[in-house]
Design a protein around this motif. Structure first.
Motif, mmCIF file in Angstrom:
data_model
loop_
_atom_site.group_PDB
_atom_site.id
_atom_site.type_symbol
_atom_site.label_atom_id
_atom_site.label_comp_id
_atom_site.label_asym_id
_atom_site.label_seq_id
_atom_site.Cartn_x
_atom_site.Cartn_y
_atom_site.Cartn_z
ATOM 1 N N PRO A 63 0.825 -1.216 0.000
ATOM 2 C CA PRO A 63 0.000 0.000 0.000
ATOM 3 C C PRO A 63 0.854 1.258 0.000
ATOM 4 C CG PRO A 63 -0.821 -1.593 1.598
ATOM 5 C CD PRO A 63 0.496 -2.113 1.126
ATOM 6 N N GLN A 64 0.351 2.299 -0.651
ATOM 7 C CA GLN A 64 1.073 3.563 -0.773
ATOM 8 C C GLN A 64 0.216 4.707 -0.253
ATOM 9 O OE1 GLN A 64 4.284 3.583 -2.029
ATOM 10 N NE2 GLN A 64 4.086 1.335 -2.181
ATOM 11 N N ASN A 65 0.898 5.701 0.319
ATOM 12 C CA ASN A 65 0.219 6.899 0.810
ATOM 13 C C ASN A 65 0.864 8.138 0.210
ATOM 14 O OD1 ASN A 65 -1.811 6.017 3.014
ATOM 15 N ND2 ASN A 65 0.048 4.894 3.566
ATOM 16 N N LEU A 66 0.103 9.204 0.182
ATOM 17 C CA LEU A 66 0.603 10.466 -0.353
ATOM 18 C C LEU A 66 1.725 10.991 0.530
ATOM 19 C CD1 LEU A 66 -0.053 12.617 -2.610
ATOM 20 C CD2 LEU A 66 -1.368 13.815 -0.849
ATOM 21 N N LYS A 67 2.857 11.318 -0.084
ATOM 22 C CA LYS A 67 4.004 11.841 0.658
ATOM 23 C C LYS A 67 3.856 13.341 0.872
ATOM 24 C CE LYS A 67 7.279 8.379 -1.088
ATOM 25 N NZ LYS A 67 8.540 8.159 -1.850
ATOM 26 N N PRO A 68 4.499 13.890 1.913
ATOM 27 C CA PRO A 68 4.438 15.343 2.140
ATOM 28 C C PRO A 68 4.964 16.120 0.938
ATOM 29 C CG PRO A 68 5.352 14.209 4.056
ATOM 30 C CD PRO A 68 5.247 13.185 2.972
ATOM 31 N N GLY A 69 4.200 17.105 0.494
ATOM 32 C CA GLY A 69 4.602 17.923 -0.639
ATOM 33 C C GLY A 69 4.349 17.301 -1.995
ATOM 34 N N GLU A 70 3.804 16.096 -2.021
ATOM 35 C CA GLU A 70 3.557 15.397 -3.280
ATOM 36 C C GLU A 70 2.164 15.720 -3.798
ATOM 37 O OE1 GLU A 70 4.609 10.934 -4.847
ATOM 38 O OE2 GLU A 70 3.336 11.078 -3.064
ATOM 39 N N THR A 71 2.042 16.024 -5.084
ATOM 40 C CA THR A 71 0.739 16.298 -5.674
ATOM 41 C C THR A 71 0.051 14.986 -6.056
ATOM 42 O OG1 THR A 71 1.588 16.432 -7.940
ATOM 43 C CG2 THR A 71 1.648 18.452 -6.624
ATOM 44 N N SER A 72 -1.237 15.065 -6.332
ATOM 45 C CA SER A 72 -1.978 13.862 -6.709
ATOM 46 C C SER A 72 -1.478 13.289 -8.031
ATOM 47 C CB SER A 72 -3.478 14.181 -6.804
ATOM 48 O OG SER A 72 -3.716 15.212 -7.750
#
Length: 376
Positions: free
Chosen positions: A313-322
């Protein structure tokens, strides 16, 4: 990542799969300057990457290749092998195919004889009804896979029912959904289809929480986005499955992922699907054949062989856009399944390029020409 970086990334992806134009140019004096200073084709292609891309598209279009079936190399035109091939045709069409029809018919009889009473008599007990219907849908999908003699190998932990998670997978055919559904009853986001497939969508598959849309309707996109957010918040809802490419690709490439699945603020679980074409090409070209014809093609083959990987599973990283999040997940799926990435929007298969895309290409071309003139 800035805009320039994105353009460079897209260009590098194209370069990996672009033919070498010099290989198609005439040899000798045709690639050199003429005596009187006139430019040849090679000089024109040096002026701008846009011209090189246009020439590359004429020679070999990487976009069209994403949606082409690759027929297997003929092997049976041999005095020794041709009789064996004829025997294989007789076995597949006159023995195996009728047995598979019988298996699928038996599956429908068992499924409908159980689904209709459960759906009608347990309306007051939604939790029990959904649980039984979920098991019945999984069973029916297993009958479908058996009707192709599906040889499916699953890798990784089986998906579980949890809130705030969504599963995303590369898309080759509608059978992707069936193969995944026989293991876990997903609620899928899918294009609304006509005919008997549309009837199943509006009746049986509604029971597992599937969401339908029409890609030509702008209002449908807003409704689907709202339903997606509501679905992922439910603790008892079936796991949500999305094919972010938005169209079927021939299992050699991955096109751009739509960012909608990556804007829900939840965990994204990548799923990679890779078909082995040793017996049949599982790619469904919906413009050339109906889904019924596609199923008959699978049922008259020896077997459908594929691997399914449930990835980390992956999650949105800080500063990363969709958009960057979607590309990172596409990288993971492409690497695991051995697919080539191309920077194309799969919806271009159904519509013309957007004005913004054309304007960007025009600006790049104008800048390259001006730079060339300044050098002169």
């Amino acid at each position: 990542m800035n805009r320039t970086g994105k353009l460079k990334s897209s260009s590098s992806e194209l370069d990996l799969d672009r033919p070498n134009i010099e290989d198609y140019l005439p040899s000798g004096s045709s690639v050199q300057h003429e005596r009187h200073g006139k430019l040849r084709l090679c000089d024109l292609l040096d002026i701008s990457p846009s011209l090189s891309e246009a020439a590359g598209a004429i020679v070999d279009d990487s976009f069209t290749r994403c949606f082409k079936s690759n027929p297997p190399e003929p092997w049976n035109w041999n005095v020794y092998l041709f009789p064996l091939w004829c025997c294989g045709v007789v076995i597949r069409y006159l023995i195996i195919f009728p047995i598979r029809i019988l298996v699928l018919t038996l599956g429908w009889i068992i499924f409908l004889s159980a689904f209709i009473p459960v759906h009608c008599l347990l309306k007051g007990n939604d939790d029990l009804r959904k649980k039984i219907e979920r098991c019945l849908v999984e069973m029916m999908c297993s009958f479908f896979v058996a009707s192709w003699t599906g040889v499916v190998k699953y890798h990784g932990p089986r998906p579980s029912v949890r809130p705030k998670q969504v599963f995303v997978a590369n898309h080759t055919s509608m059978i992707d959904f069936i193969i995944l559904e026989q293991m876990t009853a997903f609620a899928v986001i899918m294009q609304k289809h006509p005919g008997w497939v549309g009837l199943l969508q509006s009746t049986i598959l509604e029971s597992v929480g599937c969401i339908w849309f029409n890609r030509t309707e702008v209002k449908d996109r807003e409704i689907v986005a709202r339903k997606l957010r509501e679905h992922v918040q439910g603790a008892n809802n079936n796991p949500l499955l999305i094919f972010p490419e938005g169209t079927c690709v021939n299992n050699h490439y991955t096109v751009m992922f739509k960012k909608g699945a990556f804007e829900l603020g939840c965990t994204v679980c990548p799923v990679a699907i890779k078909y082995n074409k040793i017996f049949v090409d599982a790619f469904w070209n919906s413009r050339k054949q109906s889904f019924t014809t596609h199923l008959l093609q699978l049922m008259t083959s020896w077997a459908v062989v594929c691997d399914v990987w449930y990835l980390e599973p992956q999650n949105l990283k800080p500063g990363e856009t969709s958009i960057e999040f979607a590309e990172r997940v596409r990288d993971i799926i492409s690497h695991r399944a051995g697919l080539k990435k191309v920077p194309w929007d799969g919806y271009l298969k159904y519509s013309r390029p957007s004005p913004k895309h054309r304007e960007r290409k025009q600006q790049n071309f104008a800048q390259s020409v001006l730079q060339r003139l300044e050098e002169k």
